[in-house]
Scaffold this motif. Structure first.
Motif, short mmCIF file in Angstrom:
data_model
loop_
_atom_site.label_atom_id
_atom_site.label_comp_id
_atom_site.label_asym_id
_atom_site.label_seq_id
_atom_site.Cartn_x
_atom_site.Cartn_y
_atom_site.Cartn_z
N TYR A 6 0.86 -1.18 0.00
CA TYR A 6 0.00 0.00 0.00
C TYR A 6 0.90 1.24 0.00
O TYR A 6 1.75 1.37 0.87
CB TYR A 6 -0.88 0.04 1.25
N ASP A 56 10.93 -4.64 0.90
CA ASP A 56 11.28 -3.28 1.31
C ASP A 56 12.26 -2.66 0.32
O ASP A 56 12.13 -1.48 -0.02
CB ASP A 56 11.87 -3.25 2.72
N SER A 70 4.64 7.14 1.77
CA SER A 70 4.93 6.08 2.72
C SER A 70 4.34 4.80 2.15
O SER A 70 3.49 4.82 1.26
CB SER A 70 4.33 6.39 4.09
N TYR A 71 4.80 3.67 2.66
CA TYR A 71 4.27 2.40 2.19
C TYR A 71 4.14 1.43 3.35
O TYR A 71 4.77 1.58 4.40
CB TYR A 71 5.15 1.81 1.07
N ARG A 72 3.28 0.45 3.13
CA ARG A 72 3.06 -0.61 4.11
C ARG A 72 2.97 -1.91 3.35
O ARG A 72 2.33 -1.98 2.29
CB ARG A 72 1.76 -0.34 4.88
N GLU A 74 1.96 -5.97 3.30
CA GLU A 74 1.15 -7.01 3.93
C GLU A 74 1.47 -8.32 3.21
O GLU A 74 1.36 -8.41 1.99
CB GLU A 74 -0.33 -6.68 3.76
#
Length: 76
Positions: A6, A56, A70-72, A74
């Motif tokens: 995301y 990452d 920003s990122y996330r 999952e």
């Protein structure tokens, strides 16, 4: 292995697309919407056993502009 990334603009960064969406929703009668932030979702199909740190690295090098986004991650 599957992963979902995301990516969103950082808070404080202007989001003209989000503002256009908010305006359009208001025009359609959805006046309760005070703000919209839009982003992107990237699904990755990865080889089994892929080190999550590699995801990452992908984000830092290509998938997200870390200066303004920003990122996330999952793992699915």
């Amino acid at each position: 292995m599957k992963a979902r990334v995301y990516v969103m603009l950082k808070s404080g960064v202007l989001d003209p697309q989000g503002e256009a969406i908010r305006h359009a929703l208001g025009t359609l009668g959805f006046d309760e919407v005070d703000g919209v932030r839009q982003g992107k979702v990237i699904d990755l199909d990865l080889a089994d056993g892929t080190d999550p740190a590699r995801i990452d690295e992908m984000c830092e090098k290509l998938l997200a502009n870390t200066v303004i986004e920003s990122y996330r991650v999952e793992l699915l």
